[in-house]
Design an enzyme around this catalytic site. Structure first.
Site, short mmCIF file in Angstrom:
data_model
loop_
_atom_site.label_atom_id
_atom_site.label_comp_id
_atom_site.label_asym_id
_atom_site.label_seq_id
_atom_site.Cartn_x
_atom_site.Cartn_y
_atom_site.Cartn_z
CE LYS A 1 0.89 -6.77 -8.62
NZ LYS A 1 1.29 -5.66 -7.72
CG ASP B 1 -2.03 1.09 1.09
OD1 ASP B 1 -2.43 1.39 -0.04
OD2 ASP B 1 -2.43 1.64 2.13
CB ILE B 2 4.30 1.97 -0.63
CG1 ILE B 2 5.13 3.14 -0.10
CG2 ILE B 2 4.90 1.41 -1.92
CD1 ILE B 2 4.80 3.54 1.32
CG ASN C 1 3.07 7.49 -4.44
OD1 ASN C 1 2.44 8.52 -4.65
ND2 ASN C 1 2.61 6.30 -4.75
N GLY D 1 6.22 -5.45 -8.62
CA GLY D 1 6.19 -6.54 -7.66
C GLY D 1 4.89 -6.58 -6.87
N GLY E 1 3.74 -6.08 -2.83
CA GLY E 1 4.22 -5.76 -1.49
C GLY E 1 5.66 -5.29 -1.52
#
Length: 240
Positions: free
Chosen positions: A37, A12-13, A182, A123, A125
């Site tokens: 992905k 969730d970054i 971000n 990637g 996570g």
């Protein structure tokens, strides 16, 4: 440098957002680019066919790139492994009674390399997430020797997570291509403006001292009420 691996300091970054924005910028600069992905969990199942849908992150990439789903998306080359359970890949694979063969992912990447100048491989996570019981994401990256783009943020704890990720990459003898800030969490309750600004300042200086060849980039912020209004974002000429 036809493949760049995009990872993050945690889940969730905003890796997916970063991947799509970078792909869009490369397109605007005349680069023939596609995204891929590594593995996607939490994928919905088509109620009519019972088959797994196209990976959510691939759909987001295309929206940010401003293009429709490509043929390689529809035949799942851009994400061969998709699972319904929104969990760590190794668990999602186990619960699906499936087997994830990393060679299938590598073969898919090589297929894409035939038709594209750059493949942005996102990637799942962070770097040490297991994709099988025996294989971490960083293990896989090491087998391919991909340069790594690391996505970070200004949340409390990001400095620690960023430096740990950089240490892990360095210990494997891999290249840190870029560190990308971000701002996706800058307005979140757990993000303090002073902490975020200090994080940016610290990380920039840290990279200048210890990773002088690494790009530092800050992504533009897209307001929730204007999801289609992509701001201008330019990459350095030597980015690829």
């Amino acid at each position: 440098m036809s493949v760049l691996f995009i990872s993050g300091i945690d889940t969730d970054i905003g890796k997916t957002y970063a991947t799509g924005i970078i792909a869009n910028a490369l397109m605007q600069q005349g680069v023939n680019v596609i995204t891929q992905k590594l593995v996607q969990t939490g994928v919905s199942i088509n109620p009519k066919t019972g088959e797994m849908e196209v990976a959510d992150d691939i759909i987001t990439h295309r929206r940010l790139m401003g293009i429709p789903l490509q043929s390689y998306d529809l035949d799942f080359t851009t994400c061969p492994y998709r699972y319904h359970k929104p969990a760590s890949p190794h668990l999602a694979v186990k619960l699906a009674n499936a087997v994830l063969d990393p060679d299938v992912i590598t073969h898919a990447t090589r297929q894409l390399q035939v038709n594209y100048d750059v493949v942005l491989l996102e990637g799942a996570g962070g770097l040490l997430v297991p994709i099988t019981e025996q294989l971490l994401i960083l293990d896989y990256i090491a087998t391919q020797d991909y340069p790594i783009i690391l996505v970070t943020s200004g949340r409390l704890g990001s400095i620690n997570h960023t430096l740990l990720s950089l240490e892990a990459i360095t210990q494997r003898g891999l290249s840190v291509h870029s560190v990308i800030y971000n701002p996706i969490h800058d307005n979140a309750a757990q993000t303090d403006a002073e902490i975020a600004n200090s994080t940016i300042d610290f990380l920039r200086k840290y990279l200048q001292q210890y990773y002088p060849a690494t790009h530092w980039l800050k992504l533009p912020y897209i307001k929730a009420e204007q999801p289609r209004a992509l701001p201008d974002f330019y990459l350095p000429n030597d980015f690829v």
